[in-house]
Write an enzyme that holds these catalytic residues in place. Structure first.
Site, PDB file in Angstrom:
ATOM      1  N   HIS A 245       0.832  -1.206   0.000  1.00 15.27           N
ATOM      2  CA  HIS A 245       0.000   0.000   0.000  1.00 15.27           C
ATOM      3  C   HIS A 245       0.867   1.256   0.000  1.00 15.27           C
ATOM      4  O   HIS A 245       0.635   2.195   0.760  1.00 15.27           O
ATOM      5  CB  HIS A 245      -0.951  -0.008   1.203  1.00 15.27           C
ATOM      6  CG  HIS A 245      -2.035  -1.032   1.075  1.00 15.27           C
ATOM      7  ND1 HIS A 245      -2.728  -1.529   2.142  1.00 15.27           N
ATOM      8  CD2 HIS A 245      -2.536  -1.666  -0.011  1.00 15.27           C
ATOM      9  CE1 HIS A 245      -3.603  -2.424   1.722  1.00 15.27           C
ATOM     10  NE2 HIS A 245      -3.505  -2.530   0.422  1.00 15.27           N
ATOM     11  N   ASP A 262      -1.186   1.128  -9.211  1.00 13.64           N
ATOM     12  CA  ASP A 262      -2.503   0.611  -8.805  1.00 13.64           C
ATOM     13  C   ASP A 262      -3.392   1.844  -8.655  1.00 13.64           C
ATOM     14  O   ASP A 262      -3.264   2.590  -7.679  1.00 13.64           O
ATOM     15  CB  ASP A 262      -2.374  -0.161  -7.492  1.00 13.64           C
ATOM     16  CG  ASP A 262      -3.676  -0.831  -7.073  1.00 13.64           C
ATOM     17  OD1 ASP A 262      -4.748  -0.429  -7.582  1.00 13.64           O
ATOM     18  OD2 ASP A 262      -3.625  -1.725  -6.210  1.00 13.64           O
ATOM     19  N   ASP A 273     -10.529  -0.341 -10.387  1.00 16.76           N
ATOM     20  CA  ASP A 273      -9.362  -0.704  -9.570  1.00 16.76           C
ATOM     21  C   ASP A 273      -8.416  -1.516 -10.451  1.00 16.76           C
ATOM     22  O   ASP A 273      -8.589  -2.719 -10.595  1.00 16.76           O
ATOM     23  CB  ASP A 273      -9.867  -1.527  -8.360  1.00 16.76           C
ATOM     24  CG  ASP A 273      -8.758  -1.926  -7.419  1.00 16.76           C
ATOM     25  OD1 ASP A 273      -7.622  -1.448  -7.582  1.00 16.76           O
ATOM     26  OD2 ASP A 273      -9.041  -2.744  -6.506  1.00 16.76           O
ATOM     27  N   HIS A 352      -1.108 -11.684  -0.478  1.00 21.58           N
ATOM     28  CA  HIS A 352      -2.469 -11.147  -0.386  1.00 21.58           C
ATOM     29  C   HIS A 352      -3.418 -12.035  -1.171  1.00 21.58           C
ATOM     30  O   HIS A 352      -2.997 -13.003  -1.803  1.00 21.58           O
ATOM     31  CB  HIS A 352      -2.519  -9.689  -0.870  1.00 21.58           C
ATOM     32  CG  HIS A 352      -2.059  -9.471  -2.288  1.00 21.58           C
ATOM     33  ND1 HIS A 352      -2.820  -9.827  -3.376  1.00 21.58           N
ATOM     34  CD2 HIS A 352      -0.906  -8.932  -2.792  1.00 21.58           C
ATOM     35  CE1 HIS A 352      -2.171  -9.498  -4.484  1.00 21.58           C
ATOM     36  NE2 HIS A 352      -1.005  -8.965  -4.165  1.00 21.58           N
ATOM     37  N   HIS A 356     -11.302  -9.094  -4.761  1.00 23.56           N
ATOM     38  CA  HIS A 356     -12.361  -8.685  -3.829  1.00 23.56           C
ATOM     39  C   HIS A 356     -13.545  -8.185  -4.621  1.00 23.56           C
ATOM     40  O   HIS A 356     -13.420  -7.863  -5.818  1.00 23.56           O
ATOM     41  CB  HIS A 356     -11.823  -7.588  -2.890  1.00 23.56           C
ATOM     42  CG  HIS A 356     -11.133  -6.454  -3.633  1.00 23.56           C
ATOM     43  ND1 HIS A 356     -11.832  -5.402  -4.176  1.00 23.56           N
ATOM     44  CD2 HIS A 356      -9.830  -6.243  -3.954  1.00 23.56           C
ATOM     45  CE1 HIS A 356     -10.971  -4.578  -4.779  1.00 23.56           C
ATOM     46  NE2 HIS A 356      -9.751  -5.066  -4.675  1.00 23.56           N
ATOM     47  N   HIS A 363     -13.349  -1.794  -2.074  1.00 24.48           N
ATOM     48  CA  HIS A 363     -13.534  -3.109  -1.442  1.00 24.48           C
ATOM     49  C   HIS A 363     -15.018  -3.146  -1.093  1.00 24.48           C
ATOM     50  O   HIS A 363     -15.435  -2.683  -0.042  1.00 24.48           O
ATOM     51  CB  HIS A 363     -12.643  -3.271  -0.207  1.00 24.48           C
ATOM     52  CG  HIS A 363     -11.179  -3.220  -0.556  1.00 24.48           C
ATOM     53  ND1 HIS A 363     -10.204  -2.840   0.322  1.00 24.48           N
ATOM     54  CD2 HIS A 363     -10.527  -3.502  -1.715  1.00 24.48           C
ATOM     55  CE1 HIS A 363      -9.012  -2.885  -0.283  1.00 24.48           C
ATOM     56  NE2 HIS A 363      -9.195  -3.284  -1.515  1.00 24.48           N
ATOM     57  N   GLU A 386      -6.342  -9.986  -9.185  1.00 27.79           N
ATOM     58  CA  GLU A 386      -5.110  -9.226  -8.986  1.00 27.79           C
ATOM     59  C   GLU A 386      -3.983  -9.985  -8.297  1.00 27.79           C
ATOM     60  O   GLU A 386      -3.512  -9.577  -7.238  1.00 27.79           O
ATOM     61  CB  GLU A 386      -5.415  -7.953  -8.198  1.00 27.79           C
ATOM     62  CG  GLU A 386      -6.204  -8.161  -6.908  1.00 27.79           C
ATOM     63  CD  GLU A 386      -6.390  -6.852  -6.145  1.00 27.79           C
ATOM     64  OE1 GLU A 386      -5.395  -6.158  -5.916  1.00 27.79           O
ATOM     65  OE2 GLU A 386      -7.543  -6.523  -5.796  1.00 27.79           O
ATOM     66  N   GLU A 409      -3.908  -6.319 -12.335  1.00 30.40           N
ATOM     67  CA  GLU A 409      -5.265  -6.319 -11.767  1.00 30.40           C
ATOM     68  C   GLU A 409      -6.278  -5.843 -12.797  1.00 30.40           C
ATOM     69  O   GLU A 409      -6.137  -4.752 -13.360  1.00 30.40           O
ATOM     70  CB  GLU A 409      -5.307  -5.389 -10.546  1.00 30.40           C
ATOM     71  CG  GLU A 409      -6.697  -5.235  -9.939  1.00 30.40           C
ATOM     72  CD  GLU A 409      -6.702  -4.429  -8.645  1.00 30.40           C
ATOM     73  OE1 GLU A 409      -5.795  -3.605  -8.449  1.00 30.40           O
ATOM     74  OE2 GLU A 409      -7.628  -4.633  -7.836  1.00 30.40           O
TER      75      GLU A 409
HETATM   76  N1  GLY Z   1      -6.253  -0.786  -4.748  1.00 29.62           N
HETATM   77  C1  GLY Z   1      -6.670  -1.585  -3.700  1.00 29.62           C
HETATM   78  C2  GLY Z   1      -6.776  -2.978  -4.104  1.00 29.62           C
HETATM   79  O1  GLY Z   1      -6.275  -3.345  -5.148  1.00 29.62           O
HETATM   80  O2  GLY Z   1      -7.384  -3.763  -3.447  1.00 29.62           O
HETATM   81 MN    MN Z   2      -8.070  -4.390  -5.836  1.00 34.06          MN
HETATM   82 MN    MN Z   3      -5.875  -2.161  -6.824  1.00 34.58          MN
END
Ligand code: GLY
Ligand code: MN
Ligand code: MN
Length: 439
Positions: A245, A262, A273, A352, A356, A363, A386, A409
């Site tokens: 992040h 991102d 996203d 990760h 989502h 999110h 992603e 992503e």
């Molecule tokens: N940009 C936040 C995520 O990819 O979840």
């Molecule tokens: Mn995302």
């Molecule tokens: Mn993202």
């Protein structure tokens, strides 16, 4: 063709139906978000609450949706600010109740100033009150006050709601499956953001700072009518790509770096996203390309696994297995696939989940498991795909892989037969990315 107003009305009607099914009727109250002071007399750019906006499309602060599922039928009411010539000269247009009722398709609209006086009457003799609990503290106090006010009237022959339901639960279930209007807005958000990533690839060069690329993204978002970023843009070059992040966006980039971006815009309340990763000087090095091709293979395998009927968690397992096998093939890990899966050794480079829910919130609302079982995909669900790989310097890692961070992503909408990639226009294959960097 249904117009926009009908979509919002249908969502309110669907919630009213749920209220009847759940409690035989009741009152729903949905407040919008308050304006928030940034410093002294400046406020943050205003954004309505997602639940409120989902049910109304109404953009102004100081407003409440009230839905009555009563013995004589349903009533959809909006409380909002009155017209105010003086304030409109200073701060801009306000719909006022009269216009808002027509434009946003309510049965009735009343001044927000009348809310406190009207609420006890609206809440009397309702079996249940449906409202967000714990979302806005002043609202929680107002709800408590309301219940007490109605109870104080019992000697006049009325009863107070016996049940208070957090309305976010039924709304989360509704928001999980997008209707046609939402799908259109998400397509637009995806298209604008895809163009922004292509623009970033074309603009970036050694010697630029990350914030200069952030400015290119923002330029593309705003010039196409997006209102804001859906979340703070991550523009992470070199070692920063391994910070999941990363926020600073202030490093000077050099030839040989990868740049992981991102970033996605919010278009009329809907998020996109997207992550793309590309070489600052336009050409992947050998090890960068090896890692990129692996993440791409994982991402394409994940996309392949997305269709109605499958479990939400299926594609996460696909990402883990493809990446773990890749780490073995690249010499980043030793052992067998089963061993590195069982031990979780692959998490050194991929820590990760593969995606989502996506919608009004990046999110987005909606459960991932229902009573322990993974949610199954149905047409209309929107989600991100992603996978990534982040290789920090470590004794067990060959040096030529150090500081390579790659994530790819996309945003997809589940369809009757598979899925629609909403962000397919963002360059993705090695050839497409290198070509976009040369433009
Ligand atoms: N940009 C936040 C995520 O990819 O979840
Ligand atoms: Mn995302
Ligand atoms: Mn993202």
């Amino acid at each position: 063709m249904r117009n926009t107003r009908q979509f919002y009305r249908e969502r309110r009607t669907a919630l009213l139906r749920t209220m009847r099914d759940h409690a035989g009727g009741g009152l729903a109250l949905l407040p919008t978000a308050p304006e928030v002071v940034r410093n002294r007399d400046s406020t943050y750019p205003y954004r309505p609450d997602s639940y409120f906006y989902y049910l109304s499309g109404f953009p102004e602060p100081e407003a409440v949706v009230a839905l009555v599922a009563g013995p004589d039928g349903d009533r959809q009411v909006l409380f909002c600010r009155e017209k105010n010539e003086e304030r409109e000269i200073w701060d801009g247009f306000r719909y006022g109740p009269e216009a808002a009722k027509e434009i946003f398709g309510f049965d009735e609209a009343l001044p927000i100033g009348a809310l406190a006086e009207k609420l006890p009457e609206l809440a009397s003799d309702r079996p249940a009150l449906f409202t967000p609990l714990g979302l806005f503290e002043p609202w929680d106090r107002q709800v408590t006050q309301l219940l007490n006010d109605v109870r104080a009237r019992v000697r006049t022959g009325v009863s107070a709601p016996e049940e208070v339901v957090d309305v976010r639960a039924p709304l989360d279930t509704m928001r999980l499956v997008k209707d046609g209007h939402e799908a259109d807005l998400m397509r637009r958000a995806g298209a604008i953001s895809s163009g922004a990533h292509a623009r970033a690839m074309a603009a970036t060069r050694p010697g630029w700072f990350e914030y200069q690329v952030e400015a290119e993204l923002m330029h593309e978002f705003l010039r196409h009518g997006a209102q804001a970023v859906a979340y703070p843009s991550i523009v992470a070059s070199g070692p920063n790509a391994c910070v999941l992040h990363y926020r600073d966006n202030d490093r000077e980039m050099a030839a040989g770096d990868l740049l992981l971006i991102d970033a996605g815009c919010e278009y009329r309340g809907y998020a996109s996203d997207i992550t793309r990763t590309f070489p600052v000087d336009g050409r992947f090095s050998g090890p960068q390309k090896d890692v990129y091709e692996l993440v791409l293979a994982a991402q394409l395998a994940c996309l392949d696994a997305i269709r109605p009927g499958v479990e939400f968690h299926d594609y996460h397992k696909v990402a883990e297995r493809v990446l773990a096998q890749g780490y073995l093939d690249l010499g980043l890990l030793q052992g067998t696939l089963d061993e590195v899966m069982d031990s979780g050794a692959y998490k050194q480079f991929y820590m990760h989940r593969a995606g989502h829910w996506l919608g009004m919130d990046v999110h987005d609302a909606g459960l991932y498991r229902v009573q322990g079982a993974s949610q199954r995909l149905v047409p209309g669900m929107a989600l991100t795909v992603e996978p990534g790989t982040y290789i920090r310097p470590a004794d067990n890692v060959p040096e030529h892989f150090w500081n390579i961070g790659v994530r790819i992503e996309d945003d997809v909408l589940v369809t009757a037969t598979g899925h629609e990639n909403l962000t397919a226009a963002a360059p993705k294959s090695v050839a497409e990315v290198e070509d976009a960097c040369r433009r």
